[in-house]
Every structure is written in C-alpha cells, then in structure tokens.
Write a protein that holds these residues in place. Structure first.
Motif, PDB file in Angstrom:
ATOM      1  N   ALA A 111     -16.960  -0.335  -8.799  1.00 50.29           N
ATOM      2  CA  ALA A 111     -16.456   0.911  -9.373  1.00 50.29           C
ATOM      3  C   ALA A 111     -14.941   0.913  -9.331  1.00 50.29           C
ATOM      4  N   VAL A 112     -14.345   1.685 -10.242  1.00 47.25           N
ATOM      5  CA  VAL A 112     -12.899   1.937 -10.181  1.00 47.25           C
ATOM      6  C   VAL A 112     -12.735   3.424  -9.886  1.00 47.25           C
ATOM      7  N   VAL A 113     -12.019   3.720  -8.797  1.00 49.27           N
ATOM      8  CA  VAL A 113     -11.863   5.105  -8.344  1.00 49.27           C
ATOM      9  C   VAL A 113     -10.378   5.431  -8.244  1.00 49.27           C
ATOM     10  N   GLU A 114     -10.019   6.611  -8.775  1.00 49.50           N
ATOM     11  CA  GLU A 114      -8.614   7.030  -8.758  1.00 49.50           C
ATOM     12  C   GLU A 114      -8.391   8.062  -7.667  1.00 49.50           C
ATOM     13  N   ASN A 115      -7.409   7.828  -6.852  1.00 52.79           N
ATOM     14  CA  ASN A 115      -7.012   8.745  -5.775  1.00 52.79           C
ATOM     15  C   ASN A 115      -8.172   9.218  -4.897  1.00 52.79           C
ATOM     16  N   GLY A 116      -9.192   8.391  -4.782  1.00 54.14           N
ATOM     17  CA  GLY A 116     -10.323   8.706  -3.909  1.00 54.14           C
ATOM     18  C   GLY A 116     -11.171   9.864  -4.380  1.00 54.14           C
ATOM     19  N   ALA A 149       0.844  -1.203   0.000  1.00 50.48           N
ATOM     20  CA  ALA A 149       0.000   0.000   0.000  1.00 50.48           C
ATOM     21  C   ALA A 149       0.878   1.250   0.000  1.00 50.48           C
ATOM     22  N   ALA A 150       1.927   1.231   0.818  1.00 49.24           N
ATOM     23  CA  ALA A 150       2.826   2.394   0.909  1.00 49.24           C
ATOM     24  C   ALA A 150       3.479   2.644  -0.452  1.00 49.24           C
ATOM     25  N   GLU A 151       3.859   1.558  -1.119  1.00 51.91           N
ATOM     26  CA  GLU A 151       4.479   1.666  -2.443  1.00 51.91           C
ATOM     27  C   GLU A 151       3.492   2.292  -3.444  1.00 51.91           C
ATOM     28  N   ALA A 152       2.231   1.829  -3.371  1.00 53.70           N
ATOM     29  CA  ALA A 152       1.198   2.364  -4.285  1.00 53.70           C
ATOM     30  C   ALA A 152       0.984   3.846  -4.031  1.00 53.70           C
ATOM     31  N   LEU A 153       1.004   4.237  -2.757  1.00 52.22           N
ATOM     32  CA  LEU A 153       0.733   5.634  -2.418  1.00 52.22           C
ATOM     33  C   LEU A 153       1.833   6.568  -2.922  1.00 52.22           C
ATOM     34  N   ASN A 154       2.996   6.018  -3.235  1.00 50.16           N
ATOM     35  CA  ASN A 154       4.087   6.833  -3.793  1.00 50.16           C
ATOM     36  C   ASN A 154       3.860   7.159  -5.262  1.00 50.16           C
TER      37      ASN A 154
END
Ligand code: KG4
Ligand code: ZN
Length: 354
Positions: A35-40, A11-16
C-alpha cells in the motif's frame, strides 16, 4: 556518517514536507499486501492478494506454501500499489514492512523484499509490529481519532484489551488460551465449514436462533481477560451429543449460539473495562472486528453508555498493508528506524507481559 544517522536525517527532512508517502508491505500470514499511505492517514492505494484458495485443501495455512507464494506475489502487488497511486518508488519517502508477529518464513520474505528496496533506493526502513498495524487501521478511517483510547484487538492470533496512548500501549487483559479468531475457526471446522471458518460461521449464524442451545459464558479470573478453550470444548461436546442422540440440530442455530457466547464474553468484559477505567472512546481492531454480531453488540452497548465506538471499515479489518503504513508513519515521526540487519520476530509482542 553511520547508516542509521544518515537515514534519520533523511526521515527528518521528509517530515518537514507537507506530504510524507510510505510504501508499506505486509506478508506475515496468508495475505501478500502492499500500500501507499500519505501522512499515516490517507490511503493512496492498497492491494491485497489472498492466498486462501491455496490453503483451503489443507484446512489451514501451510507455512511453506505461504512463503513461496509471497515470494511470487510481493513484487506484483507492490507494482500494482504504486501504479494505483500513480507513483514510482522514487516518490516514496520510506519503506515499511511487518517484522512480526507471524509465520517466520512468511515474515522473512516481506522483510527481505523491503530491505532490498530500502537499500537500493537509499531510503529509511521501518519495521512494524503487525498488531500495532491493526490498531492503526482505525486512523485511516477516522481522521479525528487520536490517542488515548481503549482498544479491543481480536484477530486470528491475538485477543487483547489495551489502552492506547501516544507514549505506548498498556495491556489491561488478554486471552488465557485461544485467540477469538482461532475459536471461531475451530468452531467453524466442527460445523464442516471451510478455512478460515470465522467469516463463514458469522454468515451462517445470521440465519440461526442464538437461544436454541445453552453454552457456558467463560469466566477467566482476571476481570478483563478472555478465555475461549472451555467454550470450544463445550461446543464440540454439544455437537457430538446431538449427533449421538440423532437429534436434529440446525447448523445455523449452533453457529448462532457459539457466536452469541463469544460476542457476549468479548463485549461484556470490554464494557466493564471502559466503565471501570473511565474510557469514553473505544476502538475495535483485528480480523474478528469484521464480525457482524460483535459490531452490532458493541454499537448498542456503546450507545447506551455514551461511549464513542470506532471500528475499521470491513476492507481494513483483515490483514492489509495500509494499516502497516499508518503505524509506520508514527514510527517515522519518532525516528524509530530499522537497520538493514533487522530480523523477523515471529513472537513479537506489543506489550510488556502482565
Ligand atoms: O487479523 P487477521 O486477518 O489475521 C491475524 O492477524 O490473525 O484475523 C484473521 C482471523 C481469522 O481467525 C478469521 O476467521 C477471523 O479473523 N475472522 C472472523 C471474521 N472475519 C475474519 N471471525 C469472525 N467473524 C468474522 N466475520
Ligand atoms: Zn492480522
């Protein structure tokens, strides 16, 4: 490395990365959604399959039918959501799912499906509170909305007035009996409207005179609490009395009077909470936020008091998975991941009890 530690590292890697994509699944009641949501904040796709026609003959949601239909449709709506986003499961950074509140069997279908995906893909799993999802629907439509703000959450199962902060939610008030949506549905049933009655009553009320009959405004003791059961009884008595007297009453007038009283009750107490606590941003959330009279009344009151009002677009008022993806992103940022033995919680709350 332990499972959750490994997932937190992922998750930390994805958040980078610049863009974090979450596949979200929702199955808490009578809608199967993915649904597919990008960056919330950005909806890449949102698919909702409504079971309403299946439950209409019974006048309400039949839990067993709901669970079985979710099992049939989860994979279909997920496939459609991915196709609409032009992506594959491999492109997802995490899988999110509603864990409660809702019907236990219905929740378990989505939860088991999402667990299977997360396990098979070896990607983080996020277990989301459905009510928080409703609040977060606003983040998808209002890019410059950030906590803190006051939120009126009105759905079929909940009516809350909550302060929303980065660090969590504080409950200012809640219903003492029925939820607002439940009250609309019950009144609609008295008028012979099909399930779910709320939207039908709302439509019918547009043609009626809201001052044609007198109904009592509820007065529960807590300044920011709500109550609808007394009003419901008064409405049933009114309709029966009119029938017994053989009086001609237009259903549209009755619907308009009921709606006006519910909307006045909700908006007056919400406005009081804004003014007493100095809130200058108010958000609306939940299925009942689609109610036209409620949207109009709050718009007028907020304009008069220089309060910024944000409301979900109609497409995001009812149950959907995009809102679950929005809430899940905030959870991902906190590295608040679920383990694979996470269970459904039909009575899950968003707040500590008052
Ligand atoms: O949020 P939601 O889709 O499901 C829950 O989480 O409960 O809310 C559904 C509720 C139902 O009671 C439905 O009748 C009500 O929201 N509702 C409305 C309207 N649209 C949906 N009630 C009044 N006016 C509407 N336009
Ligand atoms: Zn809902």
């Amino acid at each position: 490395m332990k499972y959750l530690d490994r997932m937190r590292a992922k998750a930390a890697e994805a958040l980078n990365r610049e863009s974090v994509r979450i596949l979200a699944v929702e199955s808490s009641c009578d809608e199967t959604a993915a649904a597919v949501v990008e960056n919330g904040r950005r909806i890449l796709s949102s698919e909702v399959y409504s079971q309403i026609p299946m439950h209409i003959p019974y006048g309400g949601v039949v839990p067993e039918i709901a669970s079985r239909s979710h099992i049939d449709k989860l994979d279909v709506v997920t496939g459609r959501a991915l196709a609409q986003a032009g992506m594959s499961l491999e492109d997802m950074d995490a899988i999110a799912v509603t864990r409660g509140p809702g019907l236990v069997g219905a929740l378990l279908t989505g939860l088991s499906y999402a667990k299977g995906l997360a396990y098979g893909l070896d990607k983080p799993l996020l277990a989301v509170n459905h009510i928080e999802g409703h609040v977060c629907a606003n983040f998808l439509a209002h890019q410059n909305l950030h906590p803190p703000f006051l939120c009126l959450i009105v759905s079929g199962g909940h009516s809350h007035l909550a302060e929303v902060r980065e660090e969590g939610y504080t409950l200012l008030g809640c219903t003492q009996d029925d939820a607002a949506g439940e009250a609309f549905d019950k009144a609609a049933r008295v008028l012979g409207l099909p399930y779910p009655g709320g939207p039908h009553l709302d439509e019918m009320a547009e043609l009626g005179d809201p001052n044609s009959h007198a109904l009592p405004l509820p007065h529960p003791p807590g300044a920011y609490d709500f109550s609808f059961s007394g009003l419901k009884t008064a409405f049933i008595n009114l309709v029966h009395n009119l029938e017994q007297r053989g009086a001609e009453a237009k259903p549209a007038d009755l619907a308009a009077c009921f709606r006006k009283t519910v909307v006045s009750h909700l908006s007056q107490r919400t406005l009081k909470a804004c003014l007493d606590h100095g809130w200058t941003t108010l958000a609306l959330a939940g299925g009942v936020s689609a109610n036209r009279a409620l949207r109009r009344e709050l718009t007028e009151l907020c304009e008069a008091h220089q309060i910024r009002l944000v409301m979900p677009p109609l497409s995001l008022c009812g149950d959907n998975a995009a809102m679950i993806g929005a809430a899940a992103f905030l959870q991902l940022k906190r590295l608040d991941l679920a383990s694979l033995d996470v269970n459904a919680e039909p009575g899950l709350r968003l707040f500590a009890l008052k």
